[in-house]
Design a protein around this motif. Structure first.
Motif, PDB file in Angstrom:
ATOM      1  N   HIS A  55     -15.905 -10.055 -39.139  1.00 36.96           N
ATOM      2  CA  HIS A  55     -15.787 -11.359 -38.473  1.00 36.96           C
ATOM      3  C   HIS A  55     -17.148 -12.049 -38.403  1.00 36.96           C
ATOM      4  CE1 HIS A  55     -12.184  -9.213 -37.123  1.00 36.96           C
ATOM      5  NE2 HIS A  55     -11.645 -10.379 -36.838  1.00 36.96           N
ATOM      6  N   LYS A  56     -17.963 -11.842 -39.425  1.00 38.50           N
ATOM      7  CA  LYS A  56     -19.345 -12.337 -39.358  1.00 38.50           C
ATOM      8  C   LYS A  56     -19.426 -13.854 -39.284  1.00 38.50           C
ATOM      9  CE  LYS A  56     -20.084 -11.901 -44.369  1.00 38.50           C
ATOM     10  NZ  LYS A  56     -20.877 -11.178 -45.404  1.00 38.50           N
ATOM     11  N   LYS A  57     -18.469 -14.557 -39.863  1.00 40.75           N
ATOM     12  CA  LYS A  57     -18.505 -16.015 -39.787  1.00 40.75           C
ATOM     13  C   LYS A  57     -18.378 -16.476 -38.343  1.00 40.75           C
ATOM     14  CE  LYS A  57     -16.768 -17.068 -44.428  1.00 40.75           C
ATOM     15  NZ  LYS A  57     -15.689 -17.729 -45.220  1.00 40.75           N
ATOM     16  N   GLN A  58     -17.487 -15.833 -37.606  1.00 50.40           N
ATOM     17  CA  GLN A  58     -17.319 -16.196 -36.195  1.00 50.40           C
ATOM     18  C   GLN A  58     -18.544 -15.816 -35.370  1.00 50.40           C
ATOM     19  OE1 GLN A  58     -15.078 -14.641 -38.185  1.00 50.40           O
ATOM     20  NE2 GLN A  58     -12.977 -14.767 -37.359  1.00 50.40           N
ATOM     21  N   ILE A  59     -19.132 -14.662 -35.671  1.00 48.98           N
ATOM     22  CA  ILE A  59     -20.327 -14.225 -34.950  1.00 48.98           C
ATOM     23  C   ILE A  59     -21.485 -15.184 -35.205  1.00 48.98           C
ATOM     24  CG2 ILE A  59     -22.044 -12.390 -34.730  1.00 48.98           C
ATOM     25  CD1 ILE A  59     -19.354 -11.685 -33.506  1.00 48.98           C
ATOM     26  N   ILE A  60     -21.656 -15.557 -36.454  1.00 51.42           N
ATOM     27  CA  ILE A  60     -22.734 -16.498 -36.795  1.00 51.42           C
ATOM     28  C   ILE A  60     -22.521 -17.826 -36.089  1.00 51.42           C
ATOM     29  CG2 ILE A  60     -23.743 -17.849 -38.682  1.00 51.42           C
ATOM     30  CD1 ILE A  60     -23.226 -15.387 -40.485  1.00 51.42           C
ATOM     31  N   ALA A  61     -21.278 -18.288 -36.051  1.00 53.87           N
ATOM     32  CA  ALA A  61     -20.982 -19.558 -35.379  1.00 53.87           C
ATOM     33  C   ALA A  61     -21.302 -19.479 -33.886  1.00 53.87           C
ATOM     34  CB  ALA A  61     -19.510 -19.920 -35.583  1.00 53.87           C
ATOM     35  N   LEU A  62     -21.071 -18.313 -33.284  1.00 49.79           N
ATOM     36  CA  LEU A  62     -21.320 -18.160 -31.851  1.00 49.79           C
ATOM     37  C   LEU A  62     -22.810 -18.134 -31.512  1.00 49.79           C
ATOM     38  CD1 LEU A  62     -18.687 -15.425 -30.865  1.00 49.79           C
ATOM     39  CD2 LEU A  62     -18.705 -17.805 -30.102  1.00 49.79           C
ATOM     40  N   PHE A  63     -23.641 -17.583 -32.413  1.00 55.16           N
ATOM     41  CA  PHE A  63     -25.036 -17.327 -32.057  1.00 55.16           C
ATOM     42  C   PHE A  63     -26.055 -17.927 -33.029  1.00 55.16           C
ATOM     43  CE2 PHE A  63     -22.528 -13.835 -30.229  1.00 55.16           C
ATOM     44  CZ  PHE A  63     -22.870 -13.966 -28.893  1.00 55.16           C
ATOM     45  N   GLU A  64     -25.616 -18.777 -33.925  1.00 51.69           N
ATOM     46  CA  GLU A  64     -26.532 -19.338 -34.918  1.00 51.69           C
ATOM     47  C   GLU A  64     -27.642 -20.146 -34.264  1.00 51.69           C
ATOM     48  OE1 GLU A  64     -26.272 -21.511 -39.270  1.00 51.69           O
ATOM     49  OE2 GLU A  64     -24.661 -21.830 -37.811  1.00 51.69           O
ATOM     50  N   ASN A  65     -27.309 -20.970 -33.294  1.00 56.37           N
ATOM     51  CA  ASN A  65     -28.336 -21.780 -32.620  1.00 56.37           C
ATOM     52  C   ASN A  65     -29.346 -20.908 -31.892  1.00 56.37           C
ATOM     53  OD1 ASN A  65     -27.154 -24.138 -33.521  1.00 56.37           O
ATOM     54  ND2 ASN A  65     -25.966 -24.465 -31.643  1.00 56.37           N
ATOM     55  N   ASP A  66     -28.865 -19.845 -31.255  1.00 60.70           N
ATOM     56  CA  ASP A  66     -29.759 -18.931 -30.549  1.00 60.70           C
ATOM     57  C   ASP A  66     -30.708 -18.242 -31.526  1.00 60.70           C
ATOM     58  OD1 ASP A  66     -28.505 -19.275 -27.929  1.00 60.70           O
ATOM     59  OD2 ASP A  66     -26.818 -18.157 -28.791  1.00 60.70           O
TER      60      ASP A  66
END
Length: 216
Positions: A55-66
């Motif tokens: 589920h890396k796409k969802q993880i990246i979307a959740l924390f990309e800004n951080d």
């Protein structure tokens, strides 16, 4: 459980046992010991790692800004999630940790329950540092809590992960109430100290199994 002369064990009934404890206490060593006793191991950390990558796409979307604010990447060159960098983000901020857990934990729970349902005659060990946050804990016959002194755990983590002192302390602090929170669940809990050899840990685990769990 019935012991035979060869030292192997035949289970009278199916057991689901939770296995927990703080980082570097020795849960995986305990899991190896229990696997040799005929238990099927469900490693929540391993399952979570697989979920992060699937589920890396969802993880990246959740924390990309951080990640951008911290100047770090969320993936390795092969595209897999960089768990160390993700940990640096979430262990610095409780709300971010909660956000990650709310995404991952239900998926871990679903995978564990699926595995348990598929083998109704098999006894399982659910190996999870944050066992108390996974609902299956309420279905466990008991919980084995593996513990070790702070200094021993610190040196194990330092040698194994080569983390900065600050990050080790952050992880220790985040897990400081595991035993207390596990005690609130609907299962007996047995503390097993691990500050010696694997053989000594095995003896302690076998003693708990024989004197407490299989007599229940």
């Amino acid at each position: 459980m019935i012991n035979d002369t060869s030292g192997n064990c035949e289970q009278k009934k199916r057991y689901i046992i939770g296995l927990t404890g703080p980082i570097a206490a020795g849960k995986n060593v305990a899991a190896d010991i229990l696997e040799s006793k005929g238990f099927k191991i469900l490693d929540a950390d391993r399952i979570a790692h697989e979920i992060l990558d699937s589920h890396k796409k969802q993880i990246i979307a959740l924390f990309e800004n951080d990640a951008q604010e911290a100047g770090i990447g969320l993936t390795h060159t092969d595209g897999s999630i960089h768990r160390k960098h993700l940990g640096q983000i979430v262990f610095h901020d409780r709300q971010k940790l909660i956000k990650l857990e709310h995404f991952v934990h239900p998926l871990v729970e679903a995978e564990i329950r699926k595995a348990v349902a598929e083998k109704p005659d098999t006894s399982f060990i659910v190996n999870a540092a944050l066992l108390y946050k996974i609902p299956i804990v309420r279905d466990c016959d008991c919980i084995l809590y593996i513990s070790a002194p702070f200094f021993i755990r610190f040196m194990r983590v330092k040698k194994r992960d080569n983390l900065h002192f600050k990050y080790i302390i952050e992880r220790f602090y985040a897990q400081r109430q595991i035993f207390t929170k596990c005690k609130k669940q609907n299962a007996d809990i047995y503390r097993v100290g691990n500050c010696g050899t694997k053989k000594r840990l095995q003896e302690k685990i076998e003693a708990v199994l024989q004197s407490s769990i299989y007599k229940g």
